[in-house]
Design an enzyme around this catalytic site. Structure first.
Site, PDB file in Angstrom:
ATOM      1  N   GLY A   1     -95.766 -45.209 -58.235  1.00 35.86           N
ATOM      2  CA  GLY A   1     -94.616 -45.901 -57.677  1.00 35.86           C
ATOM      3  C   GLY A   1     -93.778 -46.448 -58.815  1.00 35.86           C
TER       4      GLY A   1
ATOM      5  N   GLY B   1     -90.357 -48.947 -59.513  1.00 36.42           N
ATOM      6  CA  GLY B   1     -89.388 -49.838 -58.910  1.00 36.42           C
ATOM      7  C   GLY B   1     -88.439 -50.367 -59.959  1.00 36.42           C
TER       8      GLY B   1
ATOM      9  N   GLY C   1     -90.569 -52.202 -62.665  1.00 39.72           N
ATOM     10  CA  GLY C   1     -91.779 -51.724 -63.324  1.00 39.72           C
ATOM     11  C   GLY C   1     -92.408 -50.558 -62.600  1.00 39.72           C
TER      12      GLY C   1
ATOM     13  CE  LYS D   1     -96.071 -56.170 -58.571  1.00 35.69           C
ATOM     14  NZ  LYS D   1     -96.214 -57.040 -57.398  1.00 35.69           N
TER      15      LYS D   1
ATOM     16  CG  ASP E   1     -90.310 -60.069 -50.238  1.00 39.78           C
ATOM     17  OD1 ASP E   1     -89.413 -59.854 -49.395  1.00 39.78           O
ATOM     18  OD2 ASP E   1     -90.411 -59.450 -51.315  1.00 39.78           O
TER      19      ASP E   1
END
Ligand SMILES: *[C@@H]1O[C@H](CO)[C@@H](O)[C@H](O)[C@H]1NC(C)=O
Ligand SMILES: *[C@@H]1O[C@H](CO)[C@@H](O)[C@H](O)[C@H]1NC(C)=O
Ligand SMILES: *[C@@H]1O[C@H](CO)[C@@H](O)[C@H](O)[C@H]1NC(C)=O
Ligand SMILES: *[C@@H]1O[C@H](CO)[C@@H](O)[C@H](O)[C@H]1NC(C)=O
Ligand SMILES: *[C@@H]1O[C@H](CO)[C@@H](O)[C@H](O)[C@H]1NC(C)=O
Ligand SMILES: *[C@@H]1O[C@H](CO)[C@@H](O)[C@H](O)[C@H]1NC(C)=O
Ligand SMILES: *[C@@H]1O[C@H](CO)[C@@H](O)[C@H](O)[C@H]1NC(C)=O
Ligand SMILES: *[C@@H]1O[C@H](CO)[C@@H](O)[C@H](O)[C@H]1NC(C)=O
Ligand SMILES: *[C@@H]1O[C@H](CO)[C@@H](O)[C@H](O)[C@H]1NC(C)=O
Ligand SMILES: *[C@@H]1O[C@H](CO)[C@@H](O)[C@H](O)[C@H]1NC(C)=O
Length: 761
Positions: A441, A443, A446, A462, A558
């Site tokens: 992934g 974004g 990062g 992450k 969120d």
């Protein structure tokens, strides 16, 4: 590896040394000693004429002039008027010249002929008869001969000897010495430069075979007596009236040699370097000598040359080194352990040993340098490592690792579930040094890598790009919150790494992507109503748990479809706690900077900045609406012109057009009541005023009921009635059931339509 190289070099050196040893002595021997002055003849016939002797003017020292008479073959070298020179010896300062024999002959009646040849060399200043080398020799059978001479100091000298034959036969006395039997000898004193022979008696009693008596001063070791010399005129004829006599010569200058074996300016005749003088043993003056260790002609300026003593092999093992004026047996004279073996006696040549030594030394130095190099490199690496470690530690501290460590240690959960603080090294290993191929992934802030930890757990790591304290704070926040949360529907945080500038987080790897992805991105949505209902239930459980069940109430802040991850069985996992806040349960609300995602953001929170649990409820409502309609909360799509999903959903609900806006995939008469119930719940969650929305717990309970009835519904014989559903809905407090819409003061809805920018993630 280096051994053959060493061997090769060693043999190369050996060969070289051997070659030099063969070559060098030859080249030295090739250069001859000079004997005479440059340009002067140094031979007369086969006789060498060394300086100070010479035949041509300028070629000799005063008094040493000779004549070479070429009318003879071979030419004769003449000293003075008549002395034929046989040999000149520089080292001993001697000259051998031809002398005449004195004789006295008889027949049976009378003296036939006689000669008394005196020699006077008084005119030849440098010369004296050698008293060491000559003897006055008389040969005869009844002979008494006198020698009378003159010494340099004018004192006269007379001596003589007697010779008889007696029992002498022809066969006895062969090769004997002159002991008075057929021959007698007497020494002469030094300093003699003139002598005469006279006959005392020489009566011939044996004239038949011995007609003559002979007498002469001659080189002593030249003459061996034989009986033959008494017979006839044999001696005279055999030697052609000539016997050698040795003359001592010297530089007849007084008192100029002060010390022997020393280079001295007081002995000007000794021209050569490395030459010194010696007092002559005969008469006055001095002679020149090459100093010990040298040989050659000391009277010439470059006459004395270093002796290569080594050619005589004075050292035991041939380890001799010739030095200037001397030599050394340079081999160290040490004895081996047993005290017997002299190392020098070994056949290994000294130079080869030195060479070997040098080679070894070379290699040793080489290895030393290599070692040093490696040590330095290692040291540098060590320093680098230490620096990196310090940097890691710095980041660790900066990232509040200590705090986190403590909170982890003090956290009561069982150790298997416990989050770990991971080393950078471990994460690098897990992601193959953050291999791009492992990015799952990407974004704005990062990447997310897939990795496998050393304990075989598959993780999503992450890794943020942004180096911003806020960002770090979010990371830390997430770590802290997730470390306190343990729920089936919350993504597990396995560990974090604080050794990088921005912390790295390692989550449980959820294989099937986000809910957002399934709903809005994938072409063919595989989520059935049952799946969606379960996802709603599970997400609600998780959020409800966060709000109430966790030890400290956590507001997610969120909640959105892209933060709900699905595994292979579509089990929902709530993730991304970067903006979450933990608050005391009894706190009614806190005022914070507004964070969240447009489309999901609680308008009340946006307008007032007051953050409550109801903000999460609102966001969850949006997700419910998404699940029902499969529409993105913001992006305009076919059905609603530029407005948000929420406004569209609300208006549809108000106008009872729910089934027009539902996702065609879920519209099914069978689920009609469930759909309506969920839509109703969504509407409640989406109310403008927070207090009018149900709590998350209530939402969860309602969904649980729906889910259970759905489960039962799958059995055809237990169909759920809308009546039954209504009963269960009674659990909810009354005021939620009626919508009490109020408009908010701020123009949130408007902004939503015009702005598509995110003010925070
Ligand atoms: C010179 O030659 C003669 C005869 O040829 C020989 O008897 C004599 O020994 C030689 N002398 C030297 C110094 O060689
Ligand atoms: C050489 O010897 C011969 C014969 O004794 C003599 O006549 C002659 O003068 C000599 N030559 C020299 C240069 O002395
Ligand atoms: C040698 O030199 C002296 C004087 O310098 C001279 O009287 C003599 O005749 C010379 N002898 C010979 C052999 O030339
Ligand atoms: C000089 O005489 C000595 C002793 O007789 C001898 O050993 C030596 O070789 C001689 N030197 C020369 C140059 O004839
Ligand atoms: C011996 O010599 C003398 C003188 O020459 C001579 O007169 C005499 O005859 C000789 N005697 C004999 C036996 O030959
Ligand atoms: C002496 O005289 C005899 C006979 O006359 C002769 O044979 C001999 O050679 C002479 N000796 C010498 C040394 O001249
Ligand atoms: C030796 O005698 C000679 C002649 O009488 C004389 O010229 C010379 O000076 C004397 N030498 C010494 C050393 O007395
Ligand atoms: C004399 O005799 C000795 C030993 O008997 C010998 O070595 C030497 O060469 C002889 N000398 C001569 C000139 O014949
Ligand atoms: C040579 O003789 C002189 C005088 O007799 C003396 O003073 C000197 O020391 C002697 N030199 C050597 C080297 O013996
Ligand atoms: C040569 O060397 C040896 C030993 O090193 C020493 O005894 C000797 O005196 C030396 N000779 C000279 C002339 O220096």
């Amino acid at each position: 590896m280096a051994l053959p190289l060493i061997k090769a070099q060693f043999f190369l050196y050996l060969a070289l040394i051997k070659y030099l040893m063969i070559i060098l002595p030859n080249t030295v021997a090739a250069s001859e000693f000079p004997t005479s002055l440059p340009g002067c003849p140094n031979k007369c016939g086969n006789i060498t004429i060394p300086y100070p002797f010479g035949t041509l003017p300028g070629c000799y020292r005063d008094g040493f002039n000779l004549t070479c008479n070429d009318s003879f073959t071979p030419p004769k070298l003449i000293l003075g008027k008549r002395f034929e020179v046989l040999e000149i010896n520089i080292t001993y300062a001697e000259a051998r010249v031809r002398n005449f024999i004195g004789y006295d002959c008889y027949n049976e009646t009378a003296n036939v002929n006689s000669s008394n040849p005196g020699i006077n060399i008084g005119a030849l200043k440098p010369f004296l008869f050698s008293h060491r080398r000559n003897k006055f020799t008389v040969i005869g059978c009844y002979t008494f001969a006198f020698i009378s001479g003159n010494q340099q100091d004018n004192t006269s000298y007379t001596s003589g000897c007697v010779s008889f034959c007696g029992s002498l036969t022809r066969t006895t006395g062969e090769g004997g010495s002159c002991n008075g039997l057929g021959c007698c000898q007497t020494t002469v004193p030094g300093g003699l430069n003139y002598y005469d022979v006279s006959w005392g008696f020489s009566e011939n009693k044996a004239w038949l075979y011995n007609p003559c008596s002979y007498a002469a001063l001659m080189q002593e070791d030249w003459y061996n007596f034989t009986v033959q010399d008494l017979v006839g005129y044999g001696f005279y004829e055999r030697n052609k009236n000539s016997v050698p006599i040795v003359l001592d010569w010297a530089i007849r200058e007084k008192g100029t040699c002060l010390e022997s074996h020393v280079e001295s300016s007081f002995s000007p005749a000794c021209q050569s370097k490395h030459s010194g003088c010696d007092n002559t043993t005969n008469g006055e003056g001095y002679i020149c000598k090459c100093l010990p260790g040298y040989e050659g002609n000391p009277y010439l300026s470059d006459g004395c040359r270093d002796i290569d003593e080594c050619q005589k092999h004075p050292c035991k093992d041939g380890s001799c080194i010739n030095t200037e004026g001397n030599y050394t047996c340079a081999c160290p004279k040490y004895t081996k352990g047993d005290g017997k073996t002299d190392y020098c006696t070994q056949k290994f040549p000294y130079l080869a040993r030195v060479a070997t030594c040098l080679i070894m030394l070379g290699f040793a130095i080489g290895f030393g340098i290599l070692l040093l190099y490696f040590l330095i490199v290692k040291r540098i690496k060590l320093l680098e490592k230490r620096k990196q470690k310090m940097l890691k530690r710095k980041f660790f501290v900066q990232n509040r690792g200590l705090l986190l460590e403590q909170s982890l240690i003090s956290s009561p959960e069982d150790t298997t579930q416990k989050m770990r603080i991971l080393g950078l090294h471990e994460l690098e290993k897990a992601t193959n040094k953050f291999d791009n191929a492992l990015i799952i992934g990407r974004g704005g802030h990062g990447e997310v890598y897939k990795g496998i930890l050393s304990d075989q757990r598959v993780v999503a790591i992450k890794k943020s790009k942004i180096v911003d304290q806020d960002e770090i704070d979010q990371f830390i926040n997430e770590v802290v919150i997730l470390s306190q949360v343990n729920h089936r529907n919350v993504v597990k945080l396995y560990g974090c790494c604080l050794e990088t500038e921005v912390p790295l987080l390692a989550y449980e790897f959820i294989s099937n992507g986000t809910l957002f992805n399934h709903l809005h991105v994938e072409e063919h949505c595989s989520l059935t109503w049952k799946h969606r209902l379960r996802i709603a239930v599970e997400a609600a459980r998780a959020i409800s748990y966060l709000h109430s069940s966790a030890s400290i109430s956590v507001l997610h802040r969120d909640i959105k479809s892209s933060n709900i991850l699905l595994d292979d069985y579509f089990t929902a996992k709530v993730s991304d706690f970067g903006t979450s806040r933990s608050v005391q349960i009894d706190q009614t609300g806190i005022t914070t900077a507004i964070q969240g995602t447009i489309g999901y953001l609680d308008p009340e929170y946006y307008c007032t900045g007051r953050l409550t649990q109801k903000s999460d409820v609102y966001s969850f409502g949006v997700i419910l609406a998404e699940l029902l309609t499969r529409e993105r909360p913001l992006l305009s799509s076919r059905k609603f012109e530029g407005g948000s999903l929420i406004a569209y959903f609300r208006s549809a609900m108000n106008e009872s057009r729910l089934f027009e806006i539902l996702d065609p995939l879920v519209v099914n008469e069978e689920h009609k009541t469930e759909l309506e119930a969920v839509a109703k719940l969504a509407e409640m969650c989406l109310r403008m005023k927070g207090e009018e929305r149900p709590t998350m717990k209530e939402v969860e309970i309602r969904l649980e009921v729906l889910w259970r009835s759905n489960q039962e519904h799958k059995h055809p014989w237990t169909s759920i009635t809308s009546q039954g559903l209504e009963e269960r809905q009674l659990i909810l407090p009354d005021h939620y059931t009626t919508a009490n819409e109020t408009t908010l003061q701020c123009s949130f809805e408007l902004e939503l339509q015009t702005s598509s920018s995110y003010f925070s993630t």
